[in-house]
Scaffold this active site. Sequence first.
Site, PDB file in Angstrom:
ATOM      1  N   HIS A   1       0.757  -1.072  -0.129  1.00 22.08           N
ATOM      2  CA  HIS A   1       0.064  -0.011   0.210  1.00 22.08           C
ATOM      3  C   HIS A   1       0.928   1.051  -0.098  1.00 22.08           C
ATOM      4  O   HIS A   1       1.984   1.255   0.760  1.00 22.08           O
ATOM      5  CB  HIS A   1      -0.784   0.185   1.159  1.00 22.08           C
ATOM      6  CG  HIS A   1      -1.624  -1.044   1.483  1.00 22.08           C
ATOM      7  ND1 HIS A   1      -1.270  -2.277   2.104  1.00 22.08           N
ATOM      8  CD2 HIS A   1      -3.116  -1.165   1.381  1.00 22.08           C
ATOM      9  CE1 HIS A   1      -2.544  -2.968   2.420  1.00 22.08           C
ATOM     10  NE2 HIS A   1      -3.515  -2.226   1.960  1.00 22.08           N
TER      11      HIS A   1
ATOM     12  N   ASP B   1       2.322   2.062   3.278  1.00 20.82           N
ATOM     13  CA  ASP B   1       3.179   1.183   4.087  1.00 20.82           C
ATOM     14  C   ASP B   1       4.542   1.513   3.595  1.00 20.82           C
ATOM     15  O   ASP B   1       5.439   1.329   4.639  1.00 20.82           O
ATOM     16  CB  ASP B   1       3.027  -0.399   3.320  1.00 20.82           C
ATOM     17  CG  ASP B   1       1.645  -0.796   3.288  1.00 20.82           C
ATOM     18  OD1 ASP B   1       1.031  -0.679   4.307  1.00 20.82           O
ATOM     19  OD2 ASP B   1       1.511  -1.754   2.474  1.00 20.82           O
TER      20      ASP B   1
ATOM     21  N   GLU C   1     -10.770  -6.703  -4.538  1.00 14.23           N
ATOM     22  CA  GLU C   1     -10.759  -8.029  -3.414  1.00 14.23           C
ATOM     23  C   GLU C   1     -11.767  -7.815  -2.587  1.00 14.23           C
ATOM     24  O   GLU C   1     -12.077  -6.993  -1.913  1.00 14.23           O
ATOM     25  CB  GLU C   1      -9.491  -7.670  -2.842  1.00 14.23           C
ATOM     26  CG  GLU C   1      -9.192  -8.459  -1.873  1.00 14.23           C
ATOM     27  CD  GLU C   1      -7.840  -8.222  -1.015  1.00 14.23           C
ATOM     28  OE1 GLU C   1      -6.829  -7.849  -1.381  1.00 14.23           O
ATOM     29  OE2 GLU C   1      -7.708  -8.599   0.118  1.00 14.23           O
TER      30      GLU C   1
ATOM     31  N   GLU D   1      -9.030 -13.613  -1.586  1.00 19.07           N
ATOM     32  CA  GLU D   1      -8.358 -13.904  -0.319  1.00 19.07           C
ATOM     33  C   GLU D   1      -9.065 -14.816   0.749  1.00 19.07           C
ATOM     34  O   GLU D   1     -10.181 -14.818   0.843  1.00 19.07           O
ATOM     35  CB  GLU D   1      -8.184 -12.476   0.622  1.00 19.07           C
ATOM     36  CG  GLU D   1      -7.509 -12.650   1.848  1.00 19.07           C
ATOM     37  CD  GLU D   1      -6.935 -11.564   2.586  1.00 19.07           C
ATOM     38  OE1 GLU D   1      -6.767 -10.649   1.941  1.00 19.07           O
ATOM     39  OE2 GLU D   1      -7.037 -11.504   3.919  1.00 19.07           O
TER      40      GLU D   1
ATOM     41  N   HIS E   1     -11.284 -13.972   3.561  1.00 19.17           N
ATOM     42  CA  HIS E   1     -12.209 -13.018   3.277  1.00 19.17           C
ATOM     43  C   HIS E   1     -13.403 -13.962   3.145  1.00 19.17           C
ATOM     44  O   HIS E   1     -14.407 -13.870   3.385  1.00 19.17           O
ATOM     45  CB  HIS E   1     -11.770 -11.990   2.268  1.00 19.17           C
ATOM     46  CG  HIS E   1     -11.151 -10.993   2.647  1.00 19.17           C
ATOM     47  ND1 HIS E   1     -10.650 -10.054   1.681  1.00 19.17           N
ATOM     48  CD2 HIS E   1     -10.446 -10.908   3.884  1.00 19.17           C
ATOM     49  CE1 HIS E   1      -9.561  -9.310   2.349  1.00 19.17           C
ATOM     50  NE2 HIS E   1      -9.323  -9.688   3.757  1.00 19.17           N
TER      51      HIS E   1
ATOM     52  N   ASP F   1      -4.739 -13.697  -2.556  1.00 16.74           N
ATOM     53  CA  ASP F   1      -4.157 -13.351  -1.231  1.00 16.74           C
ATOM     54  C   ASP F   1      -4.134 -14.494  -0.326  1.00 16.74           C
ATOM     55  O   ASP F   1      -4.985 -14.988   0.127  1.00 16.74           O
ATOM     56  CB  ASP F   1      -4.890 -12.150  -0.450  1.00 16.74           C
ATOM     57  CG  ASP F   1      -4.465 -10.673  -1.015  1.00 16.74           C
ATOM     58  OD1 ASP F   1      -3.497 -10.759  -1.794  1.00 16.74           O
ATOM     59  OD2 ASP F   1      -4.577  -9.790  -0.323  1.00 16.74           O
TER      60      ASP F   1
ATOM     61  N   ASP G   1     -10.583 -11.486  10.811  1.00 12.61           N
ATOM     62  CA  ASP G   1      -9.590 -11.575   9.892  1.00 12.61           C
ATOM     63  C   ASP G   1      -8.085 -11.827  10.433  1.00 12.61           C
ATOM     64  O   ASP G   1      -7.408 -10.822  10.517  1.00 12.61           O
ATOM     65  CB  ASP G   1      -9.621 -10.288   8.971  1.00 12.61           C
ATOM     66  CG  ASP G   1      -9.158 -10.290   7.544  1.00 12.61           C
ATOM     67  OD1 ASP G   1      -8.867 -11.547   7.282  1.00 12.61           O
ATOM     68  OD2 ASP G   1      -8.756  -9.371   6.872  1.00 12.61           O
TER      69      ASP G   1
ATOM     70  N   ASP H   1      -5.412 -13.773   9.165  1.00 11.92           N
ATOM     71  CA  ASP H   1      -4.643 -13.504   8.344  1.00 11.92           C
ATOM     72  C   ASP H   1      -3.421 -14.600   8.768  1.00 11.92           C
ATOM     73  O   ASP H   1      -2.213 -14.113   8.813  1.00 11.92           O
ATOM     74  CB  ASP H   1      -4.005 -12.045   8.108  1.00 11.92           C
ATOM     75  CG  ASP H   1      -5.053 -11.158   7.618  1.00 11.92           C
ATOM     76  OD1 ASP H   1      -5.691 -11.610   6.828  1.00 11.92           O
ATOM     77  OD2 ASP H   1      -4.591  -9.959   7.470  1.00 11.92           O
TER      78      ASP H   1
ATOM     79  N   ASP I   1      -0.689 -12.276   2.121  1.00 10.26           N
ATOM     80  CA  ASP I   1      -1.534 -11.305   3.047  1.00 10.26           C
ATOM     81  C   ASP I   1      -1.445 -11.880   4.262  1.00 10.26           C
ATOM     82  O   ASP I   1      -2.726 -12.251   4.673  1.00 10.26           O
ATOM     83  CB  ASP I   1      -2.652 -10.862   2.216  1.00 10.26           C
ATOM     84  CG  ASP I   1      -3.388  -9.539   3.008  1.00 10.26           C
ATOM     85  OD1 ASP I   1      -2.598  -9.250   4.114  1.00 10.26           O
ATOM     86  OD2 ASP I   1      -4.188  -9.143   2.528  1.00 10.26           O
TER      87      ASP I   1
HETATM   88  C1  XUL Z   1      -7.648  -6.367   4.208  1.00 11.61           C
HETATM   89  C2  XUL Z   1      -6.862  -6.920   3.082  1.00 11.61           C
HETATM   90  C3  XUL Z   1      -5.907  -5.645   2.636  1.00 11.61           C
HETATM   91  C4  XUL Z   1      -5.967  -5.927   1.054  1.00 11.61           C
HETATM   92  C5  XUL Z   1      -5.208  -4.812   0.370  1.00 11.61           C
HETATM   93  O1  XUL Z   1      -8.427  -7.418   4.841  1.00 11.61           O
HETATM   94  O2  XUL Z   1      -6.762  -8.091   2.788  1.00 11.61           O
HETATM   95  O3  XUL Z   1      -4.618  -5.957   3.075  1.00 11.61           O
HETATM   96  O4  XUL Z   1      -5.388  -7.092   0.645  1.00 11.61           O
HETATM   97  O5  XUL Z   1      -5.664  -3.570   0.771  1.00 11.61           O
HETATM   98 CO    CO Z   2      -5.998  -9.141   1.158  1.00 13.26          CO
END
Ligand code: XUL
Ligand code: CO
Length: 440
Positions: A101, A104, A232, A268, A271, A296, A307, A309, A339
């Site tokens: 991003h 970042d 996404e 993702e 998600h 992702d 979430d 991750d 991610d």
């Molecule tokens: C948030 C997410 C983000 C996107 C990019 O849940 O997945 O990091 O991948 O903005």
């Molecule tokens: Co993501």
Amino acid sequence: MSEFFPNVSTIKYEGSDSKNPLAFKYYDPDQKVGDKTMKEHLRFAVAYWHTFTGTGSDPFGAPTMQRPWDNATSPMELAKLRVEAAFEFMQKLGVEYFCFHDRDIAPEGETLAETNKNLDIIVDLIRQHMERTGIKLLWGTAQLFMHPRYVHGAATSPNADVFAYAAAQVKKAMEITKELGGENYVFWGGREGYETLLNPDLKLEQDNLARFLDMAVDYAEKIGFKGQLLIEPKPKEPTTHQYDSTASAVIGFLHKYKLADHFKLNIEANHATLAGLTFHHELRVARINGMLGSIDANRGEELLGWDTDNFPTDVYATTLAMYEVLKNGGLQPGGLNFDAKVRRASFEPEDLFEAHIAGMDAFARGLKAAHALLEGGELEEFIAERYRSYSEGIGLKIVNGEVGFEELEAYALENTIVNKSGKQERLESILNQYILDWSR
Ligand code: XUL
Ligand code: CO
């Protein structure tokens, strides 16, 4: 240049008998699987935000991560140290791509102009490291969710000034993504959604989101950005309901606003879990609609419902994911972006390597199992047989649009129905053979 990870050297493939935590057990980049190498199939990317800016803080606790760049004396010095560390990390890991991003990589300044200047300085440094190492940019994106100005959303904010600011931010993020040779550009609707239906103008907000994406398509064309644009999906978090909730919702939205030719999806895993769906489901929906663009790669902690991750280590899920990727003909120009973040308690710098190794090995093994499954052909044969009634007789007439309700009524009056078993358990058992049996 000083080393940030002196305890780690280049990660090598040592095979499945290795007990070395800093070696690949299954990911052998140049090993051929079918007509491509593992590296070409998997196109791994490191997510800059989790790996180089993640602190380990959560809603209940302070940062925990021990990072070799923690001693920076200013936000810009910190940003520069992170770039150096990031390229050392990616080179040692042997990952060819990264994703970021805008926020970042460089800190926000007092004004938009100053923020853009900060970005230019860091982008220049990143470009030098990319040239030196050959590491490439899978995708860039704009972070439109952290700053308080985006409290009500960005493109869906009720405040047009916020819409304008978000547009300016995406404009710059697209420019730097192009400058760095980014192969894709991602839109994740950070706060594009609602908390209650008592205050949003739902129609205007979604029309505005489409207007925003339309402008992005125009601008990409104007600056000659040839990368794939990706959306996404995510159903909730941070808002109660996110507009881009699932693959199906996004595909419907893109068609409604005549944007479907310009976008694909970045799916993702976590998600999908949040939507009450599987990763496999979301990949399948995207693929059959010709919209599977990138992934992702992570996994949710299903018992928590956030979430989370986590790094993707579930070989069952990676096998089904790679099955969809192979049936998609690959992901290029997309890839598998981690991610994913190390757990708050995995705070040592080496854990960053071990986590990526675990994810890369899980996908490498999933790739081999999925490839063997496709070669074996049992699933494809079963499915072809299951739908055989549509390739002959009345079924073929249905498919060809040659009959309507009257002809079908006449047919139903004359014929008896014979259904066959769906054989789910047999198919799950076949899948297990491919995951568990190393000789395949
Ligand atoms: C948030 C997410 C983000 C996107 C990019 O849940 O997945 O990091 O991948 O903005
Ligand atoms: Co993501």
